[in-house]
Write an enzyme that holds these catalytic residues in place. Structure first.
Site: not given
Lengths: 251, 251
Positions: A50, A52, A198
């Site tokens: 999924r 972002d 990230r």
């Protein structure tokens, strides 16, 4: 009802992310609309990762059930036709076993993170890289990254909104290398926590700038506290690069 | 007045081309405006290659005269500041001799042409590649390309609007190779005729599709007639990739 594995590429820039949301256009919704346009009835599309908002995919995998009898080429070409003008492409469609699940059958995921490491802003790669004008030491980043490879509690490296039961994950690879005026970070694991890549990148960037040393990365990992790690790097440099399955699951 | 060599990168998509024109925004005009904003007086910027509308540059070279005494870093950063939000970046500024001329001192130019060779439309590379869904045989294209290397009359391979006195040019390199689902064409010469690279690519594409053979390429060259060669490939796949100078001219 035949199940299809879809290999996807997309520009995440215009989307709220993979997942269907009230707040704006999602990749999942665009694909479900394309399936509905093809079959004439609502259909669900499930993705392996999924991603972002703003995160791209070079190779995302999804599955969907399509009742009517199309060839793989017809499914690919028809979905691409109905996906226009969204920057989403179905690279391949393959028939798979009815118990294949893009997310739960996946045995590995790989991401690429691109940092454009120069003074001048990106032109051709605007929205495709993290523009970072501090001179980054890729070798120091790579060396520090190796402390994070293996099985660890990654609580410091996940979003405080992460809903995973456990923060115990095994990083299989975290390689940092310079490619001209870019820094490329290649990371692979069975699965990742929310924002994990990230935050790993945002932490290694501190090492690259010389603000942090290896021992600071080690301390951040041991703290098991999101506030102990570096900032979350921006989404536009992140690419879902591969999703792998056991051969027998692979269609 | 100090002369500066500028190394540039740009996305050619939003521009009418390198050269200042009445009909729309040009890269030259954007740079001249940035020089004027920096110095407070009009300035001229000369480019090594006059790229057409939609053609990109990974490495274009230009020169300009800037009277006030700045460092190379200040010139680069200030021009980049004033170029915002144009997708044009000054990668480097270097002081050069007063007789340096970006165009006339150049001893070589190299271009890259990217063909995205798959069924699905480009997503991340939209506007950055020629999307061609015919299956292209890169080896056959490379083999035919070798007929064109060397000194020839390239009348068949230049725009009918080309204003060059002579169509005699020496192609130093014309390499075609497959890179995943892309075909990359690398071409180098001292200088090129108008649209020469795009007509070379449009002709080799006919070979890649199997519509033409080597002997057709040879016949097109010998015809010395634009109508004998293939179509002009679209601009969005073309990148000015390098401009070279003799070492003593190089700042």
């Amino acid at each position: 009802m035949p199940r299809w594995k879809l290999t996807l590429e997309y520009d995440g820039g215009p989307f709220v992310g993979w997942q269907r949301q009230e707040t704006g256009p999602s990749i999942q919704a665009a694909l479900e609309d394309a399936v509905a346009a093809l079959t004439g009835r609502p259909g669900s599309v499930y993705g392996a990762g999924r991603t972002d908002s703003g995160v791209h995919a070079l190779h995302q995998v999804a599955h969907t059930d399509i009742e009517r009898d199309f060839s793989a080429q017809q499914i690919r070409d028809a979905l691409n036709y109905h996906l226009k003008p969204n920057p989403i492409a179905v690279l391949a469609a393959e028939p798979v076993a009815p118990d294949f699940h893009a997310r739960f059958s996946a045995t590995g995921r790989a991401y690429l993170y691109r940092i454009l490491n120069r003074r001048a802003r990106p032109t051709l790669d605007l929205g495709r890289v993290w523009h970072n004008h501090h001179r980054l030491d890729g070798d120091a980043m790579h060396e520090a990254a190796q402390l994070l490879v293996g099985r660890h509690d990654f609580t410091s490296f996940r979003s405080i909104q992460c809903q995973s039961d456990s923060a115990l994950k095994t990083l299989d690879r975290l390689d940092v290398r310079r490619a001209g005026d870019e820094i490329h970070i290649d990371v692979a694991a069975r699965s990742f926590l929310h924002n994990q890549v990230r935050i790993l990148v945002g932490t290694l960037e501190l090492v690259g700038r010389g603000k942090w040393r290896k021992r600071d990365v080690e301390a951040a990992l041991q703290a098991c506290d999101r506030a102990a790690a570096g900032p979350t790097a921006p989404p536009e440099g992140l690419y879902l690069a591969a999703v792998t399955y056991d051969p027998q699951e692979n269609g």
